[in-house]
Enzyme design. Structure first.
Site, short mmCIF file in Angstrom:
data_model
loop_
_atom_site.label_atom_id
_atom_site.label_comp_id
_atom_site.label_asym_id
_atom_site.label_seq_id
_atom_site.Cartn_x
_atom_site.Cartn_y
_atom_site.Cartn_z
N ASP A 10 -3.59 -5.51 -3.41
CA ASP A 10 -4.16 -4.23 -3.83
C ASP A 10 -5.64 -4.35 -4.18
O ASP A 10 -6.00 -5.04 -5.13
CB ASP A 10 -3.38 -3.73 -5.05
CG ASP A 10 -3.81 -2.34 -5.48
OD1 ASP A 10 -4.39 -1.61 -4.66
OD2 ASP A 10 -3.56 -1.99 -6.64
N ASP A 18 -10.92 2.03 -0.25
CA ASP A 18 -9.62 1.62 -0.77
C ASP A 18 -8.61 1.43 0.35
O ASP A 18 -8.29 2.37 1.08
CB ASP A 18 -9.11 2.67 -1.75
CG ASP A 18 -7.78 2.30 -2.38
OD1 ASP A 18 -7.58 1.11 -2.70
OD2 ASP A 18 -6.93 3.19 -2.56
#
Length: 473
Positions: free
Chosen positions: A116, A338
Site C-alpha cells: 500500500d 496512489d
C-alpha cells in the site's frame, strides 16, 4: 556476496507461497530487486472471485475506490485536526488493490500482504503471543473498548517463538516515537492502527525481524538478500475483517519499507512499479533500489510536494489538456499519486469541461452510467476494441510548476468497460475534498518511479506485461 550485503543487505521475497498455493517469484541482482505486484483480481490472488466477469471486476474495483478516497480524505482531515507533521492513526488501506509476498523471520515464514502506497507501518498477523517473552502479556496490557467480535484467524500467522531473529522495540526508541499512536506495555512499544469509522483495527507490539528476498525458482543462482532489524507491527489483536496476512506500507513515512531499506542498505529510498492492465493475465512488477530507475523514452519527472499527510506521494497538477483545449487546475492544486485507488478523482472545474469535450469528440452513442458511479459512458456494442481506442483522444496531465512534466493518458488510462458493451470514463468529480487522486487505471502501462532521496516521481509509457513477463510467467 560482499560483506556489506550480508547482515544488513536486502531482501527479496521470491516465493512459492505454499500457504496460499499461489506462485510468487522475485529477482535479485546488484542493481536492486523486483517482486511480483499482484492485483487482488489476478488469477494468482486468493481473493479473486471467479464468478465475476471481467467488467464486473472493474465495477467492483470502482466501488472500492470510492471507499478508498473517503478514507484518504479522513486521513487528511485528521492531519489538519491533529498536528503540524500530519501524524494520523487511521489506516487507509481497507479497500486494497495490490499485494506482495514477504519472507519474515529465521527460518522464514512466507506471507501474502497488502502492498500500500497510502500507508507506512508494516504489520503482520502474529499468533497469540504465547511463545514469545512479553508478547502474550502485552496482548492484554490494555483492554480494548467494546467492539465487534474479533476477525477469524487469518490464513497465515507469524509465530515469533519459531524465529531466532525476532525482537521487541522499547518505548523510548525512534521507531516507537514515529508511530502516530503508541503506548507502553512492560517498557515495550505497543501500537494501535484504527479505521476512521472505528469498525476495524489492528494492535500489537512494535517488533523487529529479518526480512529475506530470494530467488526461490533457482534459475538465477542461490543469491538471497537479507535486511535485519526491520521494524514492523506484530499484530495480536484484530477487530473486523482484514484481508491478507498483513500490510507492507510503501508510503513516505519513516516506518515504511522504502524508508527502512534506504536507512539500512545501500539501495537508497526509491521504488517503482509497472502496472499491467486489468485485461491482461499477468502480474505487475514492483522494483526497489537502482532497478527502480525510470529510463524509458518519454519519461516525465516532477517534484513531490509537501503534503498534509507525510505518507502520501503528492504532485502539483497544473492543467488537463485534450488536443488544443487546456483546462487550468485551481491554483496550487495538489494531487495524490496512489496505486490503491482505481479511479482518478479531480475537481469539478476539471472534470466538467473534460466530460463536455469528450462528449463532443467521441463519436459513439451514449450509455447509462451503472449506479451513476461514473460521469460519462458510451455504448460500444459491436465496435472492435482497436476501433474504440482510435476514437478516444489522449488526455494530457501537466504536472509541476511551469509545466515541467506532461503525462499522456491513452484510452486505456481514461476509459474502462464496466458492463458488456458499456465503456465509461474512469475520471470522476472530487467527492471528498480536499483529496484529489491519480488512480491506478490512469497508471496502467506506465513505469512509475518514486525517488524519496531526490523528492521526485517519474512517469514513462511502458509495455508492463512485456517488462514483467521475463520475471513472472
Amino acid at each position: 556476496m560482499p560483506a556489506t550485503m550480508t547482515s544488513r543487505a536486502l531482501l527479496l521475497v521470491g516465493v512459492v507461497l505454499t500457504a496460499h498455493k499461489f506462485l510468487c517469484t522475485a529477482y535479485v541482482g546488484g542493481d536492486g530487486f523486483s517482486v511480483e505486484f499482484i492485483h487482488r483480481d489476478s488469477v494468482k490472488s486468493p481473493y479473486r472471485d471467479p464468478s465475476l466477469t471481467a467488467p464486473a471486476r472493474v465495477l467492483e474495483a470502482a466501488r472500492r475506490s470510492t471507499s478508498r478516497a473517503a478514507a484518504l480524505s479522513r486521513a487528511y482531515a485528521g492531519a489538519d485536526a491533529s498536528s503540524a507533521d500530519g501524524a494520523v492513526s487511521e489506516l487507509t488501506s481497507r479497500p486494497f488493490e495490490y499485494m506482495m509476498a514477504v519472507n519474515v523471520g529465521t527460518p522464514p515464514t512466507r506471507m501474502l500482504a497488502i502492498a500500500d502506497t497510502g500507508s507506512d507501518l508494516i504489520w503482520l498477523n502474529c499468533s497469540n503471543g504465547a511463545g514469545a517473552p512479553g508478547l502474550a502479556a502485552a496482548r492484554h496490557a490494555r483492554a480494548p473498548a467494546p467492539a465487534p467480535a474479533p476477525a477469524p484467524p487469518p490464513g497465515v500467522q507469524f509465530n515469533s517463538a519459531n524465529s531466532t531473529t525476532f525482537g521487541l522495540v522499547s518505548c523510548g526508541s525512534g521507531a516507537c516515537r514515529a508511530l502516530p499512536e503508541a503506548s507502553c506495555a512492560d517498557s515495550k512499544c505497543r501500537y494501535l492502527y484504527s479505521y476512521g469509522d472505528g469498525s476495524q483495527s489492528t494492535s500489537g507490539l512494535l517488533s523487529t525481524e529479518t526480512f529475506t528476498f530470494a530467488d526461490d525458482q533457482g534459475t538465477r543462482g542461490d543469491r538471497a538478500m537479507r535486511v535485519a532489524n526491520v521494524s514492523f507491527g506484530c499484530s495480536t489483536t484484530m477487530i473486523g475483517s482484514f484481508i491478507g496476512d498483513g500490510l507492507v506500507g510503501l508510503g513516505g513515512g519513516d516506518l515504511s519499507l522504502v524508508n527502512q531499506l534506504g536507512a539500512d542498505t545501500s539501495l537508497g529510498r526509491r521504488f517503482s512499479y509497472c502496472l499491467v492492465p486489468y485485461s491482461i493475465n499477468a502480474s505487475s512488477v514492483l522494483n526497489f533500489g537502482p532497478r527502480a530507475a525510470v529510463t524509458e523514452p518519454g519519461a516525465a519527472t516532477t517534484p513531490l510536494i509537501p503534503s498534509e499527510v507525510k505518507t502520501y506521494y503528492t504532485v502539483d497538477l497544473r492543467s488537463v489538456k485534450i488536443g488544443n483545449k487546456t483546462f487550468a487546475a485551481p491554483q496550487e492544486y495538489p494531487v495524490i499519486v496512489d496505486s490503491g485507488s482505481t479511479l482518478t478523482y479531480l475537481a469539478n472545474e476539471l472534470v466538467d469541461p473534460l466530460v463536455k469535450e469528450l462528449t463532443q469528440r467521441v463519436k459513439l452513442p451514449p450509455a447509462k452510467s451503472p449506479e451513476e458511479l461514473l460521469p460519462l459512458c458510451f455504448d460500444v456494442s459491436g465496435v472492435g476494441e482497436g476501433q474504440v481506442a482510435a476514437m478516444i483522444p489522449d488526455v494530457a496531465l501537466e504536472l509541476g510548476s511551469g509545466g515541467g512534466a506532461t503525462v499522456t493518458l491513452k484510452s486505456e488510462n481514461t476509459f474502462v468497460v464496466v458492463h458488456e458493451g458499456t465503456l465509461c470514463l474512469a475520471v470522476v468529480a472530487l467527492q471528498f475534498p480536499p483529496v484529489s487522486i491519480i488512480g491506478n487505471i490512469a497508471q496502467q502501462n506506465m513505469h512509475v518511479g518514486y525517488d524519496l532521496d531526490k523528492g521526485t516521481v517519474t512517469f514513462a509509457p511502458a509495455d508492463c506485461a512485456r517488462s514483467s513477463g521475463s520475471l513472472y510467467i
